[in-house]
Design a protein around this motif. Structure first.
Motif: not given
Length: 213
Positions: A64-66, A94-99, A121-123, A150-153
């Motif tokens: 249970d994470a942001d 909220t899913l982080e953009t990866m590589y 979540a855009v990294d 976009i919830d986070e940068v």
């Protein structure tokens, strides 16, 4: 955990992202909240352990994470994860953009995620790796910059071939855009390895985030 949090708060941090990997501290999260410190949890964070599993083999989210990383391409969860995403199972995450090597690690995957309306979540450092790997086009990057969900940068620097979490430089890829999203109210999370820097260098990183250098 507590020592790291205290060092960051002493620099003037307005909030903390809690990530996996620090040695546990008793009553850690509760203590931060009693002090009025806003926190966001990320990926496999656990206040009682170094980390915890994020995805089951059938692609159920176990935390249970942001925000969370999507699975790696070699993980058992990879194929069912895509199927579950297309069924609408992850719209609350909220899913982080990866590589490359992860889901959401290419421009085609980001286009797919935006078409599905997934929260991201855009990294920007991960996007830099995508660009130097030749898997992120300018058109997809431009679309992502204007994407409403976009919830986070997340912000750090790297040489383009690995996720090094280097300190920011004035010309770091995505820095200007990240500042603009922050000004619009999107949480901006500095992810460079501050523990390797002097206090003066840490303050410079804060100033670069705020454009006050």
């Amino acid at each position: 955990m507590q020592d790291a949090a205290d060092a960051l708060l002493a620099l003037g941090a307005e909030a903390l992202q809690l990530t996996p990997g620090n040695a546990p501290s008793h009553d850690f999260v509760e203590g931060l909240r009693r002090r009025g410190v806003p926190v966001r949890t990320h990926h496999g964070f656990d206040a009682r352990a170094l980390r915890r599993p994020v995805w089951s083999p059938s692609a159920e989210c176990l935390v249970d994470a942001d925000s969370v990383h999507p699975p790696r391409d070699v993980d058992p969860a990879s194929a069912p994860w895509r199927q579950r995403a297309e069924s609408g199972a992850f719209h609350a995450l909220t899913l982080e953009t990866m590589y490359p090597g992860y889901a959401l690690g290419t421009g085609d995957a980001l286009t797919w995620a935006m078409d599905l309306g997934l929260k991201l979540a855009v990294d920007v450092s991960h996007l830099h790796i995508q660009r130097t790997s030749g898997v992120l086009s300018g058109a997809v990057w431009r679309r992502l910059q204007d994407y409403p969900l976009i919830d986070e940068v997340h912000l750090s620097a790297n040489p383009g071939d690995r996720d090094a979490h280097h300190p920011l430089q004035p010309d770091t890829f995505g820095l200007e855009w990240a500042r603009a999203r922050c000004a619009d109210g999107t949480p901006l999370i500095l992810e460079c390895y501050l523990h390797r820097l002097s206090d003066d260098a840490r303050k410079t990183q804060w100033a670069l985030c705020r454009d006050t250098t």
